[in-house]
Design a protein around this motif. Structure first.
Motif, short mmCIF file in Angstrom:
data_model
loop_
_atom_site.label_atom_id
_atom_site.label_comp_id
_atom_site.label_asym_id
_atom_site.label_seq_id
_atom_site.Cartn_x
_atom_site.Cartn_y
_atom_site.Cartn_z
N ARG A 29 0.71 -1.11 0.15
CA ARG A 29 -0.01 0.08 0.12
C ARG A 29 0.72 1.15 0.10
O ARG A 29 0.55 2.01 -0.64
CB ARG A 29 -0.96 0.05 1.24
N THR A 30 1.98 1.05 0.67
CA THR A 30 2.88 2.46 0.74
C THR A 30 3.61 2.56 -0.61
O THR A 30 3.67 3.70 -0.86
CB THR A 30 3.98 2.22 1.69
N ALA A 31 4.03 1.67 -1.11
CA ALA A 31 4.74 1.47 -2.28
C ALA A 31 3.83 1.96 -3.43
O ALA A 31 4.21 2.71 -4.46
CB ALA A 31 5.23 0.36 -2.66
N ARG A 32 2.58 1.60 -3.37
CA ARG A 32 1.61 1.88 -4.58
C ARG A 32 1.16 3.53 -4.25
O ARG A 32 1.27 4.03 -5.41
CB ARG A 32 0.33 1.23 -4.43
N ALA A 33 1.10 3.95 -3.23
CA ALA A 33 0.74 5.35 -2.99
C ALA A 33 2.12 6.06 -3.40
O ALA A 33 1.97 7.29 -3.98
CB ALA A 33 0.44 5.74 -1.46
N ALA A 34 3.42 5.67 -2.97
CA ALA A 34 4.51 6.43 -3.63
C ALA A 34 4.57 6.37 -5.21
O ALA A 34 5.10 7.44 -5.50
CB ALA A 34 5.78 5.97 -3.08
N ARG A 35 4.26 5.26 -5.78
CA ARG A 35 4.18 5.34 -7.26
C ARG A 35 3.57 6.21 -7.70
O ARG A 35 3.69 7.09 -8.55
CB ARG A 35 4.09 3.88 -7.53
N ASP A 36 2.08 6.44 -7.16
CA ASP A 36 1.11 7.34 -7.73
C ASP A 36 1.66 8.52 -7.65
O ASP A 36 1.51 9.60 -8.43
CB ASP A 36 -0.30 7.17 -6.91
N ALA A 37 2.35 9.09 -6.47
CA ALA A 37 2.65 10.17 -6.23
C ALA A 37 3.77 10.64 -7.09
O ALA A 37 4.07 12.00 -7.47
CB ALA A 37 3.14 10.35 -4.63
N MET A 38 4.89 9.56 -7.50
CA MET A 38 5.60 10.03 -8.32
C MET A 38 5.45 10.03 -9.97
O MET A 38 5.80 10.77 -10.54
CB MET A 38 6.80 8.63 -8.41
N ALA B 55 9.89 15.28 -11.22
CA ALA B 55 10.49 13.80 -11.15
C ALA B 55 10.81 13.55 -12.51
O ALA B 55 10.15 13.73 -13.49
CB ALA B 55 9.57 12.91 -10.43
N THR B 56 11.75 12.69 -12.63
CA THR B 56 12.30 12.29 -13.95
C THR B 56 11.75 10.86 -14.40
O THR B 56 10.91 10.31 -13.29
CB THR B 56 13.86 12.11 -13.77
N THR B 57 11.93 10.50 -15.45
CA THR B 57 11.48 9.00 -15.75
C THR B 57 11.98 8.11 -14.92
O THR B 57 11.54 6.99 -14.71
CB THR B 57 11.36 8.99 -17.44
N SER B 58 13.23 8.18 -14.69
CA SER B 58 13.99 7.43 -13.88
C SER B 58 13.41 7.30 -12.43
O SER B 58 13.34 5.84 -11.88
CB SER B 58 15.43 7.56 -14.06
N ASP B 59 13.12 7.96 -11.97
CA ASP B 59 12.28 8.31 -10.61
C ASP B 59 11.20 7.60 -10.79
O ASP B 59 10.94 6.45 -9.82
CB ASP B 59 12.20 9.48 -10.15
N LEU B 60 10.33 7.69 -11.91
CA LEU B 60 9.13 6.95 -11.80
C LEU B 60 9.29 5.36 -11.98
O LEU B 60 8.64 4.58 -11.40
CB LEU B 60 8.29 7.33 -13.10
N ALA B 61 10.31 5.01 -12.83
CA ALA B 61 10.72 3.69 -13.15
C ALA B 61 11.22 3.01 -11.90
O ALA B 61 11.04 1.80 -11.73
CB ALA B 61 11.78 3.46 -14.15
N SER C 83 10.17 3.70 -8.80
CA SER C 83 9.01 3.23 -8.08
C SER C 83 8.20 2.23 -8.37
O SER C 83 7.58 1.69 -7.54
CB SER C 83 8.20 4.82 -7.87
N GLU C 84 7.89 2.13 -9.88
CA GLU C 84 7.36 1.09 -10.47
C GLU C 84 8.03 -0.19 -10.29
O GLU C 84 7.33 -1.28 -9.73
CB GLU C 84 7.53 1.57 -12.07
N LEU C 85 9.36 -0.30 -10.34
CA LEU C 85 10.01 -1.32 -10.02
C LEU C 85 9.93 -1.87 -8.44
O LEU C 85 9.76 -2.88 -8.33
CB LEU C 85 11.46 -1.30 -10.47
N THR C 86 10.01 -0.94 -7.84
CA THR C 86 9.99 -1.38 -6.37
C THR C 86 8.65 -1.99 -6.05
O THR C 86 8.27 -2.93 -5.38
CB THR C 86 9.96 -0.20 -5.29
N LEU C 87 7.39 -1.28 -6.62
CA LEU C 87 6.19 -1.99 -6.74
C LEU C 87 5.82 -3.36 -7.07
O LEU C 87 5.31 -4.35 -6.68
CB LEU C 87 5.09 -0.84 -7.01
#
Length: 449
Positions: A378-387, A396-402, A404-408
Motif C-alpha cells: 500500500r505504501t509503495a503504491r501510494a509512492a508510485r502514484d505520487a511519483m 520527477a524524472t522518468t528514472s524516478d518513476l521507473a 518506484s514502479e520497479l519497487t512496487l
C-alpha cells in the motif's frame, strides 16, 4: 452464363471445405477442485495402494477360510504285480490267489476339520485383520499425497500465471516510459544517458515478461501431465492466487488440532502384526489335531474284481519332534522383526510430529509476513502514484518513476510468492494431519469467485 451455372457448385464445395476443417476444442476449465478429482482418478501410487488394500482384504478372507472344514476329492490308480503262486487271506477263511497282475482304482472324498492348531489359525486371522487395517491407512495416505501433489502444482501454476501478468503489465509500463523518454529526448528535456537507461529498462522488462510466460507454460504442462491430461490439451486455469482479502491464519487452532497420521497409524498396526508374528512362530511347537470323514469307491473291492463303497472316520495328530533348529530360528527372527517394526513405528511418529511443528512454525511466519507485505505494498503504491503525478508535472524524472514502479513490481512478486508458499504449507499440514484448515477452505471460496 457459364459462371452463373457453376456458382452454386462452387459455393457447395467451399461450404463442405469449411465444415471439414477441424474446429478447435474449447479450453478445459481447471480449478483446484477439478485438479484434486483428476489426481484421485489418475495417480498411479494411489491406484497401487487400492490394489494392495484389495489384496489385504483377500488375505483376510483366506485366513478366515482356515477355520472352515476342507472337502477334497481323490482319485488314484495302482498296478499290482505279485509273485506267482502267492496266496493272501484278506477275508477270514478265504484265500485269494494273487498270481495275476491286477489294476487298482480308487475314487473318494475327504472331509477334514482342524480341531486344534496351537493358535496358528486364529493368530494368522488376527494378523490378516491388522494387515487390512494398515492397508486402509496407507490408502488414505496415498490419497492425501495425491491431493497434495496436485495442489502443489496447481498453486505453482497460479503463481506463474500471476507473475506472468505482473511481468506483462510491468513490460507495458516500461515500454510506455521508453516512448515517453524518446519524446522527451527529441524535445531536449532529457539527456542521452536517460534515454539509454529507459531503453535498457524496457528491454529487461520485455525479457522478464517472456521468461515469465515460458515459466507459466512449463508449470501448466507439468500440472497437466501429473493429472493424466494430454500435453497438448488446451487448459484454462481457473482461480487467482491473490484474493481480495487473504484469510487470517488461526495458528492456535492448527496447533491444537488432533492429528491423524496415516503413516504412523499404519506403522503401529504393522508393529502389532510383527508382535503377533512371534506368537505365530511359537505356535509351531504345538501339535495339530484334526478329524474327518472319508468315502472311497474302489476296485478291487473285498478282493474281488468289482467296485464297492467304503466309509471311514479318522483322527490325526501331527507334531514335529526334531527340525534341526528351524523353529527356534524362526522364533528369533520373528522377535527381531517385531523389535524393528516397533522402532520404525516410533521413529515415524516422532518424525511426523517434528514435521508438523516445523510446518506450523512456517505457516505462522508466512502469515505474519503477509500482513507486513500488504502494508508495504500500500505504501509503495501510494509512492508510485505520487511519483507519477510528479513526473507529469516535471518535478520527477522518468528514472524516478521507473524506480518506484520497479519497487512496487518486486513487492507484488514477493507477495505472490509468499501466498503460494503459505498455501503449499497449509496443504502440507492438511496432508500430514488429515485435518482441514479453515484458512485454506476460505481461500478456495474466494479464489473461485
Amino acid at each position: 452464363m457459364q459462371y452463373r451455372a457453376d456458382a452454386p457448385a462452387i459455393c457447395i464445395v467451399l461450404t463442405m471445405f469449411v465444415m471439414a476443417q477441424k474446429v478447435p476444442d474449447s479450453p478445459i476449465a481447471l480449478d483446484l477442485r477439478r485438479a484434486e478429482e483428476l489426481a484421485l482418478e489418475q495417480n498411479v501410487s494411489l491406484r497401487v495402494s487400492k490394489n494392495q488394500s484389495l489384496m489385504a482384504q483377500s488375505a483376510k478372507d483366506e485366513a478366515f477360510s482356515r477355520f472352515l472344514p476342507e472337502l477334497s476329492a481323490e482319485a488314484s490308480y495302482g498296478y499290482l504285480s505279485p509273485r506267482p503262486g502267492v496266496k493272501k487271506e484278506i477275508i477270514p477263511g478265504v484265500n485269494l490267489n494273487l498270481t495275476q497282475p491286477s489294476d487298482n482304482y480308487s475314487y473318494g472324498l475327504r472331509l477334514r476339520q482342524i480341531l486344534y492348531s496351537g493358535g496358528r489359525i486364529s493368530t494368522a486371522f488376527e494378523i490378516a485383520k491388522l494387515g487390512e487395517k494398515a492397508s486402509q491407512w496407507l490408502l488414505k495416505d496415498s490419497g492425501r499425497n495425491a491431493i497434495f501433489q496436485a495442489r502443489n502444482l496447481y498453486f505453482r501454476a497460479l503463481l506463474m500465471n500471476e507473475l506472468q501478468t505482473l511481468a506483462t503489465e510491468n513490460a507495458k509500463r516500461a515500454n510506455d516510459r521508453w516512448k515517453e523518454a524518446q519524446s522527451q529526448y527529441r524535445a531536449g528535456t532529457i539527456s542521452k544517458v536517460e534515454l539509454l537507461k529507459s531503453e535498457a529498462e524496457q528491454s529487461g522488462a520485455e525479457l522478464a515478461a517472456t521468461r515469465a510466460k515460458d515459466d507459466f507454460e512449463a508449470s501448466l504442462n507439468e500440472l497437466k501431465l501429473s493429472l493424466g491430461m494430454d500435453h497438448g490439451a488446451s487448459v484454462r486455469l481457473v482461480g487467482r492466487l491473490q484474493v481480495q482479502r487473504f484469510p487470517e491464519v488461526d495458528i492456535a487452532s492448527l496447533r491444537a488440532a488432533t492429528p491423524s497420521y496415516a503413516n504412523a497409524e499404519a506403522a503401529s498396526l504393522q508393529a502389532k502384526q510383527a508382535r503377533m508374528g512371534v506368537d505365530m512362530a511359537e505356535a509351531e511347537y504345538w501339535p495339530v489335531l484334526s478329524a474327518g470323514l472319508s468315502y472311497d469307491y474302489k476296485n478291487p473291492y473285498l478282493g474281488q474284481d468289482k467296485f464297492g463303497s467304503g466309509y471311514g472316520v479318522f483322527f490325526q495328530a501331527t507334531m514335529p519332534l526334531y527340525d534341526g533348529g528351524k523353529r527356534s530360528s524362526e522364533v528369533e527372527q520373528a522377535r527381531l522383526k517385531a523389535e524393528n517394526a516397533e522402532m520404525i513405528a516410533k521413529d515415524i511418529y516422532e518424525q511426523l510430529e517434528n514435521q508438523r511443528a516445523l510446518l506450523e512454525d512456517r505457516i505462522d511466519s508466512l502469515s505474519r509476513s503477509l500482513l507486513v507485505r500488504e502494508k508495504s505494498i500500500r505504501t509503495a503504491r501510494a509512492a508510485r502514484d505520487a511519483m507519477a503525478v510528479a513526473a507529469r508535472n516535471g518535478a520527477a524524472t522518468t528514472s524516478d518513476l521507473a524506480e518506484s514502479e520497479l519497487t512496487l513490481f518486486q513487492m507484488n512478486v514477493e507477495q505472490s510468492n509468499a501466498i503460494a508458499q503459505l498455501l503449499i504449507a497449509l496443504s502440507g499440514w492438511e496432508r500430514l494431519t488429515g485435518q482441514s484448515s479453515k484458512t485454506l477452505t476460505q481461500w478456495k471460496e474466494g479464489a473461485l469467485q
